[in-house]
Every structure is written in structure tokens, then in C-alpha cells.
Design a protein around this motif. Structure first.
Motif, PDB file in Angstrom:
ATOM      1  N   ASN A 103       1.160  -0.868  -0.501  1.00  0.00           N
ATOM      2  CA  ASN A 103       0.810  -0.214   0.175  1.00  0.00           C
ATOM      3  C   ASN A 103       1.237   1.332  -0.163  1.00  0.00           C
ATOM      4  O   ASN A 103       1.750   1.515   0.005  1.00  0.00           O
ATOM      5  CB  ASN A 103      -0.909   0.276   1.588  1.00  0.00           C
ATOM      6  CG  ASN A 103      -0.506   0.276   2.540  1.00  0.00           C
ATOM      7  OD1 ASN A 103       0.450   0.646   2.680  1.00  0.00           O
ATOM      8  ND2 ASN A 103      -1.304  -0.629   3.164  1.00  0.00           N
ATOM      9  N   ASN A 104       0.133   2.332  -0.248  1.00  0.00           N
ATOM     10  CA  ASN A 104       1.153   4.023  -0.128  1.00  0.00           C
ATOM     11  C   ASN A 104       1.616   3.873   0.762  1.00  0.00           C
ATOM     12  O   ASN A 104       2.572   4.606   0.993  1.00  0.00           O
ATOM     13  CB  ASN A 104       0.445   4.971  -0.928  1.00  0.00           C
ATOM     14  CG  ASN A 104      -0.059   4.730  -2.020  1.00  0.00           C
ATOM     15  OD1 ASN A 104       0.178   3.820  -3.100  1.00  0.00           O
ATOM     16  ND2 ASN A 104      -1.934   5.293  -2.082  1.00  0.00           N
ATOM     17  N   MET A 105       0.991   3.846   2.159  1.00  0.00           N
ATOM     18  CA  MET A 105       2.006   3.889   3.581  1.00  0.00           C
ATOM     19  C   MET A 105       3.260   3.610   3.788  1.00  0.00           C
ATOM     20  O   MET A 105       4.344   3.680   3.665  1.00  0.00           O
ATOM     21  CB  MET A 105       0.569   3.957   5.023  1.00  0.00           C
ATOM     22  CG  MET A 105       0.124   4.296   4.758  1.00  0.00           C
ATOM     23  SD  MET A 105      -1.248   4.114   5.907  1.00  0.00           S
ATOM     24  CE  MET A 105      -1.571   2.035   6.049  1.00  0.00           C
ATOM     25  N   PHE A 167       2.093   3.501  10.754  1.00  0.00           N
ATOM     26  CA  PHE A 167       2.398   4.572   9.661  1.00  0.00           C
ATOM     27  C   PHE A 167       2.904   6.032  10.911  1.00  0.00           C
ATOM     28  O   PHE A 167       3.978   6.533  10.463  1.00  0.00           O
ATOM     29  CB  PHE A 167       1.523   4.543   8.670  1.00  0.00           C
ATOM     30  CG  PHE A 167       1.790   6.028   7.206  1.00  0.00           C
ATOM     31  CD1 PHE A 167       3.026   5.296   6.630  1.00  0.00           C
ATOM     32  CD2 PHE A 167       1.313   6.959   7.375  1.00  0.00           C
ATOM     33  CE1 PHE A 167       3.410   6.068   5.497  1.00  0.00           C
ATOM     34  CE2 PHE A 167       1.630   7.788   6.922  1.00  0.00           C
ATOM     35  CZ  PHE A 167       2.706   7.634   5.843  1.00  0.00           C
ATOM     36  N   ILE A 168       1.892   6.344  11.039  1.00  0.00           N
ATOM     37  CA  ILE A 168       2.205   7.636  11.749  1.00  0.00           C
ATOM     38  C   ILE A 168       3.275   7.655  12.681  1.00  0.00           C
ATOM     39  O   ILE A 168       4.281   8.802  12.928  1.00  0.00           O
ATOM     40  CB  ILE A 168       1.000   8.522  12.346  1.00  0.00           C
ATOM     41  CG1 ILE A 168      -0.292   8.633  10.718  1.00  0.00           C
ATOM     42  CG2 ILE A 168       1.258   9.618  13.531  1.00  0.00           C
ATOM     43  CD1 ILE A 168      -1.528   8.737  11.342  1.00  0.00           C
ATOM     44  N   ASN A 169       3.646   6.884  13.860  1.00  0.00           N
ATOM     45  CA  ASN A 169       4.653   6.033  14.663  1.00  0.00           C
ATOM     46  C   ASN A 169       5.698   6.636  13.980  1.00  0.00           C
ATOM     47  O   ASN A 169       6.384   7.007  14.386  1.00  0.00           O
ATOM     48  CB  ASN A 169       4.219   5.073  15.835  1.00  0.00           C
ATOM     49  CG  ASN A 169       5.274   5.770  16.166  1.00  0.00           C
ATOM     50  OD1 ASN A 169       5.194   5.941  17.243  1.00  0.00           O
ATOM     51  ND2 ASN A 169       5.693   4.473  16.292  1.00  0.00           N
ATOM     52  N   TYR A 170       5.836   5.171  12.595  1.00  0.00           N
ATOM     53  CA  TYR A 170       6.793   5.149  12.058  1.00  0.00           C
ATOM     54  C   TYR A 170       7.120   6.482  11.551  1.00  0.00           C
ATOM     55  O   TYR A 170       8.504   7.014  10.821  1.00  0.00           O
ATOM     56  CB  TYR A 170       7.137   4.778  10.576  1.00  0.00           C
ATOM     57  CG  TYR A 170       8.034   4.227  11.066  1.00  0.00           C
ATOM     58  CD1 TYR A 170       8.919   2.755  10.921  1.00  0.00           C
ATOM     59  CD2 TYR A 170       8.349   4.391   8.852  1.00  0.00           C
ATOM     60  CE1 TYR A 170       9.743   2.729  10.039  1.00  0.00           C
ATOM     61  CE2 TYR A 170       9.699   3.824   8.095  1.00  0.00           C
ATOM     62  CZ  TYR A 170      10.275   3.360   8.711  1.00  0.00           C
ATOM     63  OH  TYR A 170      11.760   2.707   8.348  1.00  0.00           O
ATOM     64  N   MET A 171       6.756   7.573  11.135  1.00  0.00           N
ATOM     65  CA  MET A 171       6.885   8.799  10.188  1.00  0.00           C
ATOM     66  C   MET A 171       6.952   9.636  11.318  1.00  0.00           C
ATOM     67  O   MET A 171       7.711  10.458  11.001  1.00  0.00           O
ATOM     68  CB  MET A 171       5.906   8.427   9.359  1.00  0.00           C
ATOM     69  CG  MET A 171       5.444   7.952   7.461  1.00  0.00           C
ATOM     70  SD  MET A 171       7.262   7.788   7.010  1.00  0.00           S
ATOM     71  CE  MET A 171       6.695   8.794   5.974  1.00  0.00           C
TER      72      MET A 171
END
Length: 181
Positions: A103-105, A167-171
Motif C-alpha cells: 500500500n501507499n503507506m 504508519f504515523i508512529n513510524y513517520m
């Protein structure tokens, strides 16, 4: 499997099976998912005692030893070409890379981590170690948005409420990492 008629599987029994194939091939591959140890098979199953004694049990036979995949490649000659036209994995129904790159994330997160490669070639070993840990496949696995049985497995192993939280945490971590390096 406690329902197996030969339960329990001991390291001696397993080594005996391996020894019985001596002379009938060049390599026996043992692939074990780390989740087996403590996740699928708890300590009371005897899995840790099995593993503790397995190397010695295998090595009792003079024809056997342990090698890394690279050592096997270096010590054996290819016997034929094996064309394979797609990348594969053990994960999910598709058995492809979509568990990590579907996926895009995931694509965005992978692009972000790989942007650091050139900048970190001469970085201190501690920074390089952090960068390598940020490439651990679990980070991207937790971002998978598949549904049904595949999605259930991803959710079971993830410490996050959703792939979007992963995703938010990783970014956020990547942003902090980038501001320092």
C-alpha cells in the motif's frame, strides 16, 4: 503437537531422522519462524530444551555440520538454473511481498528510510545501527491494510491499534531521525 502419537519430539529423534538421509543430498535446510519460540510454542512445550540439545544431537554424526546460507552456496555447485519470475514470501494468502509493500503507506515509509542510505555511509556506527533497526520488516508489516484472515494475522501481531497508527508512529520517528542525521 501433543496429539501426535510420537509426542514429544526430542532433539535425538529429530537428529535420527536427519541422520537417516545421509548420502541422499547435500543440504538439509531448517527454517524456523522466530514466532515459534514463545509465541506458538510456549516454554512448557519443551521447545527450548529441544533447541538447546539439537546442535549436539545433529553433530554426533560425522557427516553433519551447520552452515549459513552463504557457506552452503560457497561449498556446493549449482546443478541447474531455477527460474522464478516473482518474489515470494511466507506471508498471507498471496505469498508475495504485499505484506510489506502492498500500500501507499508502506511505499512511502520505505522510500523515506532508503533516502538516508547515502547520507549515512560515513555516519557513526550507533547511527547506522538505528538506521538498520528502522528497516526491520515488522515496521512495514504493521502498516499492512489487508482484510479477512490476512488482516487478522497482521492485527494480532501488531502493537498498534491500526495500520494507520503504525504508519504515523513510524513517520514521526523518521522525522525525528532526519532532524538529527
Amino acid at each position: 503437537n501433543r496429539g501426535w502419537e510420537e509426542h514429544p519430539l526430542t532433539s535425538d529423534k529429530f537428529a535420527h531422522w536427519v541422520h537417516n538421509i545421509s548420502g541422499n543430498g547435500e543440504t538439509v535446510n531448517l527454517f524456523m519462524d522466530y514466532e515459534t519460540f514463545g509465541e506458538h510454542q510456549w516454554a512448557d512445550s519443551g521447545i527450548f530444551q529441544f533447541l538447546e540439545h539439537l546442535p549436539e544431537a545433529i553433530m554426533r554424526h560425522p557427516d553433519w555440520n551447520f552452515k549459513t546460507p552463504s557457506e552452503v552456496i560457497a561449498s556446493t555447485r549449482p546443478v541447474a538454473e531455477m527460474p522464478f519470475h516473482r518474489l515470494t514470501s511466507w506471508a498471507d494468502v498471496d505469498r508475495d511481498l504485499t505484506a510489506w509493500r502492498g500500500n501507499n503507506m508502506q511505499t512511502s515509509a520505505l522510500n523515506q528510510i532508503y533516502e538516508f542510505k547515502g547520507r549515512l555511509n560515513n555516519a557513526d556506527p550507533y547511527v547506522q545501527d538505528i538506521w538498520r533497526r528502522l528497516q526491520t520488516s515488522d515496521h512495514f508489516y504493521y502498516m499492512c491494510t489487508k482484510w479477512f484472515a490476512d488482516g487478522d494475522v497482521h492485527a494480532y501481531f501488531s502493537p498498534y491499534q491500526s495500520p494507520y497508527d503504525a504508519f504515523i508512529n513510524y513517520m514521526n520517528v523518521m522525522q525525528d531521525f532526519g532532524s538529527y542525521y
